[in-house]
Design an enzyme around this catalytic site. Structure first.
Site, PDB file in Angstrom:
ATOM      1  N   MET A 317       0.823  -1.208   0.000  1.00  0.00           N
ATOM      2  CA  MET A 317       0.000   0.000   0.000  1.00  0.00           C
ATOM      3  C   MET A 317       0.859   1.260   0.000  1.00  0.00           C
ATOM      4  SD  MET A 317      -2.989  -1.041  -0.335  1.00  0.00           S
ATOM      5  CE  MET A 317      -3.978   0.414  -0.087  1.00  0.00           C
ATOM      6  N   LYS A 396       2.341   0.876  15.360  1.00  0.00           N
ATOM      7  CA  LYS A 396       1.941   2.170  14.782  1.00  0.00           C
ATOM      8  C   LYS A 396       2.085   3.276  15.829  1.00  0.00           C
ATOM      9  CE  LYS A 396      -1.399   0.475  11.283  1.00  0.00           C
ATOM     10  NZ  LYS A 396      -1.022   0.653   9.905  1.00  0.00           N
ATOM     11  N   HIS A 439      -7.945   5.999   4.020  1.00  0.00           N
ATOM     12  CA  HIS A 439      -8.025   4.578   3.716  1.00  0.00           C
ATOM     13  C   HIS A 439      -8.102   4.372   2.216  1.00  0.00           C
ATOM     14  CE1 HIS A 439     -10.118   0.480   3.864  1.00  0.00           C
ATOM     15  NE2 HIS A 439      -8.863   0.315   4.224  1.00  0.00           N
TER      16      HIS A 439
HETATM   17  P1  NAI Z   1       2.968  -4.610   3.847  1.00  0.00           P
HETATM   18  O1  NAI Z   1       3.327  -5.650   4.831  1.00  0.00           O
HETATM   19  O2  NAI Z   1       2.999  -4.907   2.387  1.00  0.00           O
HETATM   20  O3  NAI Z   1       3.882  -3.327   4.069  1.00  0.00           O
HETATM   21  C1  NAI Z   1       4.243  -2.821   5.314  1.00  0.00           C
HETATM   22  C2  NAI Z   1       5.617  -2.168   5.144  1.00  0.00           C
HETATM   23  O4  NAI Z   1       5.880  -1.381   6.293  1.00  0.00           O
HETATM   24  C3  NAI Z   1       6.759  -3.158   5.005  1.00  0.00           C
HETATM   25  O5  NAI Z   1       7.518  -2.834   3.859  1.00  0.00           O
HETATM   26  C4  NAI Z   1       7.582  -2.951   6.279  1.00  0.00           C
HETATM   27  O6  NAI Z   1       8.947  -3.144   6.061  1.00  0.00           O
HETATM   28  C5  NAI Z   1       7.248  -1.536   6.618  1.00  0.00           C
HETATM   29  N1  NAI Z   1       7.373  -1.178   8.037  1.00  0.00           N
HETATM   30  C6  NAI Z   1       6.875  -1.835   9.089  1.00  0.00           C
HETATM   31  N2  NAI Z   1       7.172  -1.174  10.226  1.00  0.00           N
HETATM   32  C7  NAI Z   1       7.864  -0.080   9.879  1.00  0.00           C
HETATM   33  C8  NAI Z   1       8.426   1.023  10.593  1.00  0.00           C
HETATM   34  N3  NAI Z   1       8.339   1.116  11.908  1.00  0.00           N
HETATM   35  N4  NAI Z   1       9.075   1.982   9.888  1.00  0.00           N
HETATM   36  C9  NAI Z   1       9.175   1.894   8.559  1.00  0.00           C
HETATM   37  N5  NAI Z   1       8.657   0.902   7.831  1.00  0.00           N
HETATM   38  C10 NAI Z   1       8.003  -0.074   8.476  1.00  0.00           C
HETATM   39  O7  NAI Z   1       1.508  -4.092   4.285  1.00  0.00           O
HETATM   40  P2  NAI Z   1       0.364  -3.400   3.425  1.00  0.00           P
HETATM   41  O8  NAI Z   1      -0.544  -4.424   2.866  1.00  0.00           O
HETATM   42  O9  NAI Z   1       0.967  -2.398   2.513  1.00  0.00           O
HETATM   43  O10 NAI Z   1      -0.468  -2.648   4.563  1.00  0.00           O
HETATM   44  C11 NAI Z   1      -0.001  -1.463   5.154  1.00  0.00           C
HETATM   45  C12 NAI Z   1      -1.179  -0.784   5.860  1.00  0.00           C
HETATM   46  O11 NAI Z   1      -2.205  -0.535   4.918  1.00  0.00           O
HETATM   47  C13 NAI Z   1      -1.813  -1.614   6.955  1.00  0.00           C
HETATM   48  O12 NAI Z   1      -2.199  -0.752   7.995  1.00  0.00           O
HETATM   49  C14 NAI Z   1      -3.038  -2.228   6.277  1.00  0.00           C
HETATM   50  O13 NAI Z   1      -4.068  -2.505   7.177  1.00  0.00           O
HETATM   51  C15 NAI Z   1      -3.436  -1.100   5.365  1.00  0.00           C
HETATM   52  N6  NAI Z   1      -4.218  -1.468   4.197  1.00  0.00           N
HETATM   53  C16 NAI Z   1      -3.908  -2.564   3.430  1.00  0.00           C
HETATM   54  C17 NAI Z   1      -4.658  -2.877   2.323  1.00  0.00           C
HETATM   55  C18 NAI Z   1      -4.288  -4.043   1.453  1.00  0.00           C
HETATM   56  O14 NAI Z   1      -5.110  -4.429   0.596  1.00  0.00           O
HETATM   57  N7  NAI Z   1      -3.116  -4.625   1.608  1.00  0.00           N
HETATM   58  C19 NAI Z   1      -5.813  -2.053   1.903  1.00  0.00           C
HETATM   59  C20 NAI Z   1      -6.004  -0.888   2.723  1.00  0.00           C
HETATM   60  C21 NAI Z   1      -5.244  -0.648   3.829  1.00  0.00           C
END
Ligand code: NAI
Length: 677
Positions: A317, A396, A439
Site C-alpha cells: 500500500m 503504529k 483509507h
Molecule cells: P505490507 O506488509 O505490504 O507493508 C508494510 C511495510 O511497512 C513493510 O515494507 C515494512 O517493512 C514496513 N514497516 C513496518 N514497520 C515499519 C516502521 N516502523 N518503519 C518503517 N517501515 C516499516 O503491508 P500493506 O498491505 O501495505 O499494509 C499497510 C497498511 O495498509 C496496513 O495498515 C493495512 O491494514 C493497510 N491497508 C492494506 C490494504 C491491502 O489491501 N493490503 C488495503 C487498505 C489498507
C-alpha cells in the site's frame, strides 16, 4: 472586445475581418454547454448567417480546456421524451447553422474537448489543437447512458470513418491529440503558442479537406453495415448487456439503419437520445456522475495546497500510494525499515509511470519526485505524513511517538489502517486532532475512492484538509466515522462471506460469480476475493466478526493456512493462468438456487442500512457514492440505497425476513429499515 460582463461569449474582430468567439462561462472554472450558453451561441451564429464575417474562430478562455460537454445538471430537467427531444433538436439546429455558415470556421482546442464540446468542434470546418498531453478529445456520452446527440454521431463518422468513430463512441474513451490527429479528428496539432496563428491561417488560406479513403467509405455501405454491426454488437455485449446498458446498442442500431441518409440519421439521433435520456439507466448513470461531483466538492478547500508527502511503510500500500502521489505532481519521500521494500516500490512505480505517462520525459520527472528516504529526512518538510506500516496498534503508536516531534506544526498525520480505531492510535500523539485516516484501496492506481476516516479526536480542519489532499491527488474523498470496516469493507464483507458460504454448500463457483455479474457487479465475489487476496479477506472478516454477524467460513481459513491466497499465489478458489482465473464449467443440467442472487445482494443491502443507522456516512447519497466508487456496485442501478428505494424498502425487508427464516440470524433485517428515508 465587446460583450456585456454577464455574457458567456465574448466577441472580437481582427483587422483581417476574422471574428473570434471566446467562450468563458460565467462563474465556472470549466466551459460547459448549458442551455444559456447555447442560446447565446445560437443568437451569435444566427447573426453571422445573415452577415458572414471573413472567418469565424471559436475558442475557450478557460485554462481547463475548450468545452467539457453539455451541462449534465440540466439532464435531470426532462420529464418526458418530447421535452428531451425538443431540447436536443434546438441543439441540432444550432450545430446545423454553424456547419452551413458560408465562411470558414475553426475550433481552437486545448485541454478537455468532450461530448457536446467536440460535437460543436466537429460542426466547424477545421479543428486545430494544442499539441500537449493535456489535450483530451472524446465522446464519452455512453458513460452517461446516452450517445452523442448534437449531430456528433453523423459528423464523427464522416470525419474519421465507422471503425474509429464507432470505437470512440462505444468506448467513450478520450483520445490524445496525437491519436486524434492521426485519425483525422483534428486537422492540425501545434504548440499552444501557435494555435491562434494556425487558426488564422486556416481562414486566410483554407486548406483542402481530405475525403475519407475509399475503403473506409465502403464500410459505411448499406450492404456492409449489418455485417459490421453484428461484430460491434458482439464486442459490446462482452462488456455491457443490452438490458443494463442500452445506449451502445442504440448507437449501433442508429448507424446500421440510417447511415445512408444524413438528414434521417440526424433526426433519428435526436429521437434515440431523447428515448435513452429519460430511461432508468441514463438517469442512474447521471446520478452517479452527480455523486462523483459531490465527492469532488467535498475536496474543495481554498488555500490548502500540500506539496510534500512523506510515506512511512513502503509495502504494497505505502509503495503504491507514494508512487501515485508522485505521479500526481507532489514531491514524495518514502521511508521503510527495509531497503528491499523501497527498491520494490520504486520498481512498481516505474512500471506504473511507463504504462500511464508513456513519454520518457514525464516518466523521469515523476521518478525524480519519488525519493527513497530510509532515514526519514523528509519528515521535517512534509505537509502530510501517510503511515502504511504493519497493521499492529503498538507498532503504529511507537512510530507516531517517534515522528511527531519532527513534524511541521501544521502537518497532517494520516494512517492507512484498515481496522484499528483511530482513537487508539491518537493516544500516542500530543496533538491528536491532526490524526486522520486516509483509507486507500488496493490497487491504489485503479481505485478512485479514499475513505477519510475521522475519529472522535479528529478536528474538522484536519478532516477537510485530508479531503482536499485526496482531491489534489485525483481521488474521491468519502468522509466516514472510525468504526469497524468503515463503510466499504463493512458492506462488502457480508456479501463476500455469503458467496464463500454458498461455495462451501457446493454451489459451483462460476454460478456464484455469474449471478453477481448478472446483477451488474463488475466482477463476481469469488473472483474478487481471489483478486484481493484470501489472507486479506480473512483478516478483515476476522476483525469484523468481533462486531458483526459474520461467521468466518472454514473453507476460507483452510485456503489461507494452505497458502492458497488467490491470484498472488496463482491459486485460491480458482486456479490462475497469466493473472486470469480459470473457471471450471458448470454441469449442463445444473440449476442454481433461485435465491442465490438475493442471498448475496441482500446481505450487502442490510449492511448499508446498518451503516446509515450508525451514521458511518452522513446520508444515503454518500453511502451510494462510496459503494459505487469503492466496490464498482452496478452503476446503472444508481447505488445500493437508491436501489433499495427503487425496489421498495418494505418489500426488501420482507425478503430479508424470509431469508432469516430459511438461513438464520445473519439475515435479520437491521433496525434501520423501519426508519429508512
Ligand atoms: P505490507 O506488509 O505490504 O507493508 C508494510 C511495510 O511497512 C513493510 O515494507 C515494512 O517493512 C514496513 N514497516 C513496518 N514497520 C515499519 C516502521 N516502523 N518503519 C518503517 N517501515 C516499516 O503491508 P500493506 O498491505 O501495505 O499494509 C499497510 C497498511 O495498509 C496496513 O495498515 C493495512 O491494514 C493497510 N491497508 C492494506 C490494504 C491491502 O489491501 N493490503 C488495503 C487498505 C489498507
Amino acid at each position: 472586445m465587446t460583450g456585456k460582463n454577464d455574457n458567456n461569449w465574448k466577441v472580437s474582430e481582427d483587422s483581417d475581418g476574422i471574428v473570434w468567439l471566446h467562450l468563458d462561462k460565467v462563474n465556472s472554472k470549466t466551459n460547459v454547454l448549458s442551455a444559456r450558453v447555447l442560446q447565446e451561441f445560437a443568437d451569435l451564429i444566427h447573426g453571422y448567417s445573415q452577415s458572414p464575417p471573413r472567418g469565424l474562430v471559436i475558442l475557450s478562455d478557460k485554462e481547463s480546456g475548450f468545452i467539457a460537454g453539455a451541462d449534465v445538471k440540466e439532464f435531470n430537467n426532462f420529464h418526458t421524451e418530447e421535452e428531451a427531444r425538443e431540447a436536443i433538436e434546438r441543439g441540432h439546429a444550432i450545430m446545423n447553422q454553424l456547419e452551413s455558415l458560408p465562411c470558414p470556421t475553426v475550433a481552437v482546442l486545448h485541454g478537455y474537448t468532450l461530448g457536446g464540446g467536440l460535437e460543436l468542434a466537429l460542426a466547424c470546418r477545421y479543428r486545430v489543437a494544442d499539441d500537449d498531453f493535456n489535450t483530451k478529445l472524446g465522446l464519452p456520452e455512453v458513460k452517461l447512458g446516452i450517445h452523442p446527440g448534437f449531430g456528433g454521431t453523423v459528423r464523427c463518422l464522416e470525419r474519421v470513418g465507422p471503425l474509429k468513430g464507432m470505437d470512440m463512441m462505444l468506448s467513450g474513451r478520450n483520445l490524445s491529440v496525437r491519436a486524434a490527429k492521426k485519425i483525422g479528428l483534428v486537422d492540425y496539432a501545434v504548440p499552444r503558442r501557435d494555435l491562434r496563428e494556425a487558426a488564422r491561417q486556416s481562414i486566410l488560406n483554407p486548406p483542402k479537406q481530405k475525403p475519407l479513403p475509399h475503403w473506409m467509405k465502403l464500410l459505411n455501405h448499406s450492404r456492409v453495415r449489418p455485417w459490421l454491426a453484428k461484430l460491434l454488437i458482439k464486442k459490446v455485449s462482452q462488456k455491457a448487456r443490452r438490458a443494463h446498458y442500452p445506449a451502445p446498442y442504440a448507437l449501433i442500431d442508429l448507424w446500421q439503419h440510417y447511415a445512408s441518409d444524413r438528414d434521417k440519421m440526424l433526426q433519428e439521433e435526436a429521437a434515440s437520445v431523447a428515448r435513452l435520456i429519460i430511461g432508468k439507466t441514463a438517469q442512474n448513470l447521471i446520478r452517479v456522475f452527480m455523486l462523483q461531483e459531490q465527492l469532488k466538492g467535498l475536496g474543495r478547500l481554498e488555500g490548502y495546497q500540500p506539496k510534500h508527502v512523506h510515506v512511512v511503510g513502503g509495502g504494497i500500500m505505502g509503495g503504491d500510494i507514494a508512487a501515485w502521489c508522485a505521479m500526481q505532481g507532489l514531491n514524495v519521500t518514502i521511508q521503510d525499515q527495509r531497503h528491499e521494500s523501497l527498491a520494490a516500490a520504486l520498481k512498481r512505480a516505474y512500471g506504473l509511470y511507463k504504462k500511464r505517462l508513456k513519454q520518457t520525459r514525464r516518466i523521469n520527472a515523476a521518478m525524480d519526485r519519488l525519493m527513497p528516504d530510509i532515514n526519514g529526512y523528509g519528515l521535517v518538510k512534509a505537509d502530510i505524513v501517510i503511515e502504511a506500516i504493519f497493521e499492529d496498534v503498538e507498532v503504529k503508536r511507537q512510530l507516531f511517538r517517534e515522528i511527531e516531534p519532527k513534524l511541521k506544526a501544521d502537518a497532517l498525520i494520516a494512517t492507512n489502517t484498515s481496522s484499528i480505531p483511530l482513537e487508539q492510535l491518537a493516544e500516542a500523539l500530543n496533538k491528536p486532532e491532526r490524526l486522520v485516516g486516509l483509507h486507500f484501496f488496493n490497487p491504489v492506481a485503479m481505485m478512485p475512492l479514499v475513505e477519510i476516516v475521522h475519529g472522535k479526536q479528529t478536528s474538522d480542519d484536519t478532516r477537510d484538509k485530508a479531503s482536499a489532499f485526496a482531491k489534489t491527488i485525483s481521488r474521491l474523498p468519502l468522509p466516514v466515522t472510525s468504526s469497524p470496516g468503515f463503510l466499504v469493507n463493512r458492506v462488502l464483507m457480508p456479501y463476500l462471506i455469503e458467496a464463500v458460504t454458498l461455495a462451501d454448500e457446493g454451489v459451483p463457483l462460476k454460478a456464484i460469480d455469474q449471478s453477481a455479474t448478472d446483477f451488474g457487479m463488475p466482477m463476481g465475489p469469488i473472483e474478487l476475493a481471489d483478486t484481493v487476496g484470501l489472507d486479506i479477506c480473512l483478516n478483515v472478516a476476522e476483525i469484523l466478526s468481533q462486531d458483526m454477524a459474520i461467521d468466518v467460513p472454514k473453507i476460507l481459513q483452510d485456503k489461507v493456512s494452505q497458502k492458497q491466497l488467490g491470484k498472488k499465489t496463482d491459486g485460491g478458489f480458482y486456479k490462475f493462468k497469466k493473472g486470469k482465473p480459470v473457471k471450471p464449467n458448470v454441469e449442463k443440467n445444473y440449476t442454481a438456487p433461485t435465491d442465490l442472487q438475493d442471498r448475496m445482494i441482500m446481505r450487502m443491502l442490510n449492511e448499508i442500512v446498518a451503516c446509515l443507522r450508525d451514521g458511518v456516512v452522513d446520508n444515503g447519497d454518500l453511502a451510494d457514492a462510496g459503494i459505487i466508487f469503492g466496490t464498482g456496485f452496478a452503476p446503472f442501478r444508481g447505488g445500493p440505497v437508491h436501489y433499495i428505494h427503487d425496489r421498495g424498502a418494505e418489500q426488501l425487508q420482507k425478503l430479508l425476513e424470509n431469508l432469516t427464516h430459511l438461513y438464520g440470524e445473519r439475515f435479520q433485517p437491521d433496525k434501520g429499515w423501519s426508519t429508512l428515508k
